[in-house]
Design a protein around this motif. Sequence first.
Motif, PDB file in Angstrom:
ATOM      1  N   SER A  24       0.718  -1.165  -0.112  1.00  0.00           N
ATOM      2  CA  SER A  24       0.065   0.016  -0.079  1.00  0.00           C
ATOM      3  C   SER A  24       0.665   1.396   0.106  1.00  0.00           C
ATOM      4  CB  SER A  24      -0.896   0.016   1.073  1.00  0.00           C
ATOM      5  OG  SER A  24      -0.070   0.025   2.358  1.00  0.00           O
ATOM      6  N   LEU A  25       0.310   2.394  -0.502  1.00  0.00           N
ATOM      7  CA  LEU A  25       1.084   3.891  -0.530  1.00  0.00           C
ATOM      8  C   LEU A  25       0.468   4.331   0.662  1.00  0.00           C
ATOM      9  CD1 LEU A  25       1.462   4.408  -4.313  1.00  0.00           C
ATOM     10  CD2 LEU A  25       3.168   3.317  -2.962  1.00  0.00           C
ATOM     11  N   CYS A  26      -0.516   4.262   1.183  1.00  0.00           N
ATOM     12  CA  CYS A  26      -1.188   4.745   2.167  1.00  0.00           C
ATOM     13  C   CYS A  26      -2.114   4.052   2.880  1.00  0.00           C
ATOM     14  CB  CYS A  26      -1.643   6.350   1.674  1.00  0.00           C
ATOM     15  SG  CYS A  26      -3.221   6.029   0.875  1.00  0.00           S
ATOM     16  N   PRO A  27      -2.495   4.563   4.329  1.00  0.00           N
ATOM     17  CA  PRO A  27      -3.678   3.861   4.863  1.00  0.00           C
ATOM     18  C   PRO A  27      -4.991   3.632   3.988  1.00  0.00           C
ATOM     19  CG  PRO A  27      -2.469   5.228   6.275  1.00  0.00           C
ATOM     20  CD  PRO A  27      -2.037   5.534   4.946  1.00  0.00           C
ATOM     21  N   LEU A  28      -5.751   2.822   4.483  1.00  0.00           N
ATOM     22  CA  LEU A  28      -7.110   2.984   3.486  1.00  0.00           C
ATOM     23  C   LEU A  28      -8.103   3.714   4.209  1.00  0.00           C
ATOM     24  CD1 LEU A  28      -7.619  -0.609   2.575  1.00  0.00           C
ATOM     25  CD2 LEU A  28      -7.649   1.075   1.107  1.00  0.00           C
ATOM     26  N   ARG A 192     -11.439   0.959 -11.717  1.00  0.00           N
ATOM     27  CA  ARG A 192     -12.200   2.210 -11.462  1.00  0.00           C
ATOM     28  C   ARG A 192     -13.775   1.694 -10.655  1.00  0.00           C
ATOM     29  NH1 ARG A 192     -12.737   4.293 -16.145  1.00  0.00           N
ATOM     30  NH2 ARG A 192     -14.871   3.717 -16.342  1.00  0.00           N
ATOM     31  N   SER A 193     -14.127   0.800 -11.084  1.00  0.00           N
ATOM     32  CA  SER A 193     -15.429  -0.006 -10.711  1.00  0.00           C
ATOM     33  C   SER A 193     -15.355  -0.351  -9.030  1.00  0.00           C
ATOM     34  CB  SER A 193     -16.040  -0.933 -11.453  1.00  0.00           C
ATOM     35  OG  SER A 193     -15.274  -2.181 -11.544  1.00  0.00           O
ATOM     36  N   LEU A 194     -14.000  -0.711  -8.884  1.00  0.00           N
ATOM     37  CA  LEU A 194     -13.756  -1.419  -7.546  1.00  0.00           C
ATOM     38  C   LEU A 194     -13.602  -0.295  -6.324  1.00  0.00           C
ATOM     39  CD1 LEU A 194     -11.335  -4.129  -8.716  1.00  0.00           C
ATOM     40  CD2 LEU A 194     -13.815  -4.340  -8.266  1.00  0.00           C
ATOM     41  N   ASP A 195     -13.794  -0.814  -5.027  1.00  0.00           N
ATOM     42  CA  ASP A 195     -13.509   0.020  -4.038  1.00  0.00           C
ATOM     43  C   ASP A 195     -12.015   0.188  -3.822  1.00  0.00           C
ATOM     44  OD1 ASP A 195     -12.566  -2.054  -1.649  1.00  0.00           O
ATOM     45  OD2 ASP A 195     -14.055  -2.661  -2.973  1.00  0.00           O
ATOM     46  N   PRO A 196     -11.171   1.050  -3.324  1.00  0.00           N
ATOM     47  CA  PRO A 196      -9.836   1.021  -2.937  1.00  0.00           C
ATOM     48  C   PRO A 196      -9.042  -0.201  -2.628  1.00  0.00           C
ATOM     49  CG  PRO A 196     -10.908   3.083  -2.520  1.00  0.00           C
ATOM     50  CD  PRO A 196     -12.106   2.312  -2.471  1.00  0.00           C
ATOM     51  N   ALA A 197      -9.572  -0.769  -1.662  1.00  0.00           N
ATOM     52  CA  ALA A 197      -8.935  -1.990  -1.073  1.00  0.00           C
ATOM     53  C   ALA A 197      -9.164  -3.045  -2.081  1.00  0.00           C
ATOM     54  CB  ALA A 197      -9.884  -2.471   0.226  1.00  0.00           C
ATOM     55  N   PHE A 204      -2.191  -6.584  -7.296  1.00  0.00           N
ATOM     56  CA  PHE A 204      -1.480  -7.560  -6.758  1.00  0.00           C
ATOM     57  C   PHE A 204      -1.560  -8.890  -7.376  1.00  0.00           C
ATOM     58  CE2 PHE A 204      -0.389 -10.764  -3.390  1.00  0.00           C
ATOM     59  CZ  PHE A 204       0.974 -10.448  -3.201  1.00  0.00           C
ATOM     60  N   VAL A 205      -2.962  -9.585  -7.254  1.00  0.00           N
ATOM     61  CA  VAL A 205      -3.196 -10.939  -7.877  1.00  0.00           C
ATOM     62  C   VAL A 205      -2.805 -10.751  -9.476  1.00  0.00           C
ATOM     63  CG1 VAL A 205      -4.837 -11.395  -6.057  1.00  0.00           C
ATOM     64  CG2 VAL A 205      -5.649 -10.434  -8.237  1.00  0.00           C
ATOM     65  N   SER A 206      -3.064  -9.693 -10.065  1.00  0.00           N
ATOM     66  CA  SER A 206      -2.871  -9.607 -11.624  1.00  0.00           C
ATOM     67  C   SER A 206      -1.279  -9.828 -11.794  1.00  0.00           C
ATOM     68  CB  SER A 206      -3.349  -8.371 -12.190  1.00  0.00           C
ATOM     69  OG  SER A 206      -4.698  -8.082 -11.870  1.00  0.00           O
ATOM     70  N   LYS A 207      -0.669  -9.343 -10.943  1.00  0.00           N
ATOM     71  CA  LYS A 207       0.960  -9.332 -11.162  1.00  0.00           C
ATOM     72  C   LYS A 207       1.133 -10.882 -11.062  1.00  0.00           C
ATOM     73  CE  LYS A 207       5.274  -8.403  -9.059  1.00  0.00           C
ATOM     74  NZ  LYS A 207       6.181  -7.443  -8.037  1.00  0.00           N
ATOM     75  N   ILE A 208       0.498 -11.439 -10.151  1.00  0.00           N
ATOM     76  CA  ILE A 208       1.002 -12.924 -10.093  1.00  0.00           C
ATOM     77  C   ILE A 208       0.245 -13.964 -11.082  1.00  0.00           C
ATOM     78  CG2 ILE A 208       0.775 -15.006  -8.610  1.00  0.00           C
ATOM     79  CD1 ILE A 208       1.023 -13.003  -6.033  1.00  0.00           C
ATOM     80  N   PHE A 209      -0.942 -13.590 -11.350  1.00  0.00           N
ATOM     81  CA  PHE A 209      -1.553 -14.356 -12.506  1.00  0.00           C
ATOM     82  C   PHE A 209      -1.098 -14.213 -13.866  1.00  0.00           C
ATOM     83  CE2 PHE A 209      -5.515 -14.566  -9.450  1.00  0.00           C
ATOM     84  CZ  PHE A 209      -5.113 -15.704  -8.752  1.00  0.00           C
ATOM     85  N   HIS A 210      -0.385 -13.212 -14.020  1.00  0.00           N
ATOM     86  CA  HIS A 210       0.252 -13.087 -15.313  1.00  0.00           C
ATOM     87  C   HIS A 210       1.405 -14.129 -15.710  1.00  0.00           C
ATOM     88  CE1 HIS A 210      -1.724  -9.759 -17.524  1.00  0.00           C
ATOM     89  NE2 HIS A 210      -1.487  -9.210 -16.330  1.00  0.00           N
ATOM     90  N   TYR A 222      -0.489  -9.972   6.638  1.00  0.00           N
ATOM     91  CA  TYR A 222       0.482  -9.472   5.488  1.00  0.00           C
ATOM     92  C   TYR A 222      -0.585  -8.925   4.314  1.00  0.00           C
ATOM     93  CZ  TYR A 222       3.391  -8.517   1.385  1.00  0.00           C
ATOM     94  OH  TYR A 222       3.675  -8.141   0.226  1.00  0.00           O
ATOM     95  N   VAL A 223      -1.192  -9.503   3.823  1.00  0.00           N
ATOM     96  CA  VAL A 223      -2.169  -9.084   2.731  1.00  0.00           C
ATOM     97  C   VAL A 223      -2.934  -7.839   3.138  1.00  0.00           C
ATOM     98  CG1 VAL A 223      -4.196  -9.770   1.163  1.00  0.00           C
ATOM     99  CG2 VAL A 223      -2.095 -11.451   1.564  1.00  0.00           C
ATOM    100  N   ALA A 224      -3.686  -8.107   4.450  1.00  0.00           N
ATOM    101  CA  ALA A 224      -4.730  -7.265   4.646  1.00  0.00           C
ATOM    102  C   ALA A 224      -4.023  -5.732   5.136  1.00  0.00           C
ATOM    103  CB  ALA A 224      -5.451  -7.636   6.149  1.00  0.00           C
ATOM    104  N   VAL A 225      -2.925  -5.825   5.801  1.00  0.00           N
ATOM    105  CA  VAL A 225      -2.108  -4.627   6.496  1.00  0.00           C
ATOM    106  C   VAL A 225      -1.270  -4.131   5.446  1.00  0.00           C
ATOM    107  CG1 VAL A 225      -0.832  -3.657   8.537  1.00  0.00           C
ATOM    108  CG2 VAL A 225      -2.630  -5.315   8.806  1.00  0.00           C
ATOM    109  N   GLU A 226      -0.419  -4.841   5.159  1.00  0.00           N
ATOM    110  CA  GLU A 226       0.892  -4.355   4.250  1.00  0.00           C
ATOM    111  C   GLU A 226       0.424  -4.274   2.798  1.00  0.00           C
ATOM    112  OE1 GLU A 226       3.451  -3.445   5.736  1.00  0.00           O
ATOM    113  OE2 GLU A 226       3.476  -4.364   7.542  1.00  0.00           O
ATOM    114  N   LEU A 227      -0.194  -4.907   2.043  1.00  0.00           N
ATOM    115  CA  LEU A 227      -0.670  -4.808   0.831  1.00  0.00           C
ATOM    116  C   LEU A 227      -1.798  -3.944   0.760  1.00  0.00           C
ATOM    117  CD1 LEU A 227      -0.765  -5.701  -2.330  1.00  0.00           C
ATOM    118  CD2 LEU A 227      -1.967  -7.754  -1.535  1.00  0.00           C
ATOM    119  N   MET A 228      -2.646  -4.090   1.338  1.00  0.00           N
ATOM    120  CA  MET A 228      -4.091  -3.488   1.131  1.00  0.00           C
ATOM    121  C   MET A 228      -4.241  -2.330   1.817  1.00  0.00           C
ATOM    122  SD  MET A 228      -6.433  -7.011   0.983  1.00  0.00           S
ATOM    123  CE  MET A 228      -8.136  -6.006   0.529  1.00  0.00           C
ATOM    124  N   GLY A 229      -3.450  -2.131   3.046  1.00  0.00           N
ATOM    125  CA  GLY A 229      -3.543  -0.824   3.752  1.00  0.00           C
ATOM    126  C   GLY A 229      -4.492  -0.485   5.042  1.00  0.00           C
TER     127      GLY A 229
END
Length: 420
Positions: A24-28, A192-197, A204-210, A222-229
């Motif tokens: 994440s770049l900032c808190p949610l 754009r249609s999704l919420d920020p989280a 993140f999953v797009s990076k892996i699923f490629h 880790y996913v909830a705090v560091e990745l999603m904020g």
Amino acid sequence: MEKTKHKKAENQTGIGQLSLVEHSLCPLDRQASLSENLVHQVEYRYSDAKRKRRTAHARVFCPLGLSASDELYLWGLLALTLSLQDDRSDLVATPHWCLRQLGVVDTRSGRGGEQYRLFRDAIRRLSVTSYLCDAFYDPIKAEHREVSFHFFSYDLPSGSSHRAWRFNWDRTFFDLAKHGASQLRFDLELYRSLDPASRRLFLFVSKIFHRRSSLPSFDLRYVAVELMGFSPTVTLRDLRIKVIRCLKKLGACNVVRDAEISRVSKGKYVLSANRGVYFDQRAEDKASMKKLQPIIETLIGLGFETGAAYSLSRKYPARLLEEWADITQAASERFGKAFFKKSPMAFFVDSVSKASKGQRTAPDWWHEVRREEQNQVELSNKSQKLFANLRAELFGDSAVKQSQQDASVETAADILKSFN
């Protein structure tokens, strides 16, 4: 967010930077994220050259705060810049063109509404944000390196002017982001249609699923705090509920399938999921990206027909057209119609023709207008020194730490308020 009913534009593609989508770049939480002088600390795991797992530490310094929703403009503007025909690190375009390309407004939307205010506020926050990381992957050198950069600076006309805006990308960040091995292209309409989280989890999953058909087992916290904020103070039970909610949204879009959060031991849960059919159906039209030319809308705004605007764009360099379009618009707003002997279009064509032959240069009054506008947005020497000190302090420079104890140094937010 309500989906628009008009036909989807082929060029609505976002580009994310692969290392940045790891965290994440900032808190949610909006109240926390928009706090002045926010410093957001995160970490993520990576494999070094010897395939040994290590931890990277990053800090995002946000003098004016940063909203998770601002990432739409960051990734969208990056994609628009990289789609331009020439290799350049700046974007010159009207805000209406930018928001229309990002799908935020359509051709029927007005030019002075709430979306434009939100856009201006977001780019102000993004422009003063600093990023620091001790193990950022550099695809050019193929190694993890210590980096520090901003995202971009901007140069906007003052008041209610309809002149184009200019975004100048930070050289370090842009060199990293424009490299093909550092990019993640994604469907901006879905994003754009999704919420920020859910947006952050989607990238993140797009990076892996490629690269693979299933996610490795990731620790839920880790996913909830560091990745999603999400805040680290949220209970594990509530974090699980929040992440499940996001997984369901991605599942409804066919981004993931068979997603689940499993308990592996007391107080420890892991997330797993498989790649959805979204990635099998998706095909990007990269050729259409190359057709984007923000100068076309600017020329149409001057009064040219669409065909004439494209003809001018083929005949003259984009930078030359941008400069004289800005001069023409500034003259119209500053002096009125009496400035032009015939019309703004005639003045523009004559000026561009002569400038291309070296027979005309930009007028002194326009340079003065530009200097006045730049003085309104440029950081003072004092705030530039403060940013340099903060970067050095966060990387452990003891001498700078001592200087930061000087109570006479203003906070970054206080300094930047004077430019609003």
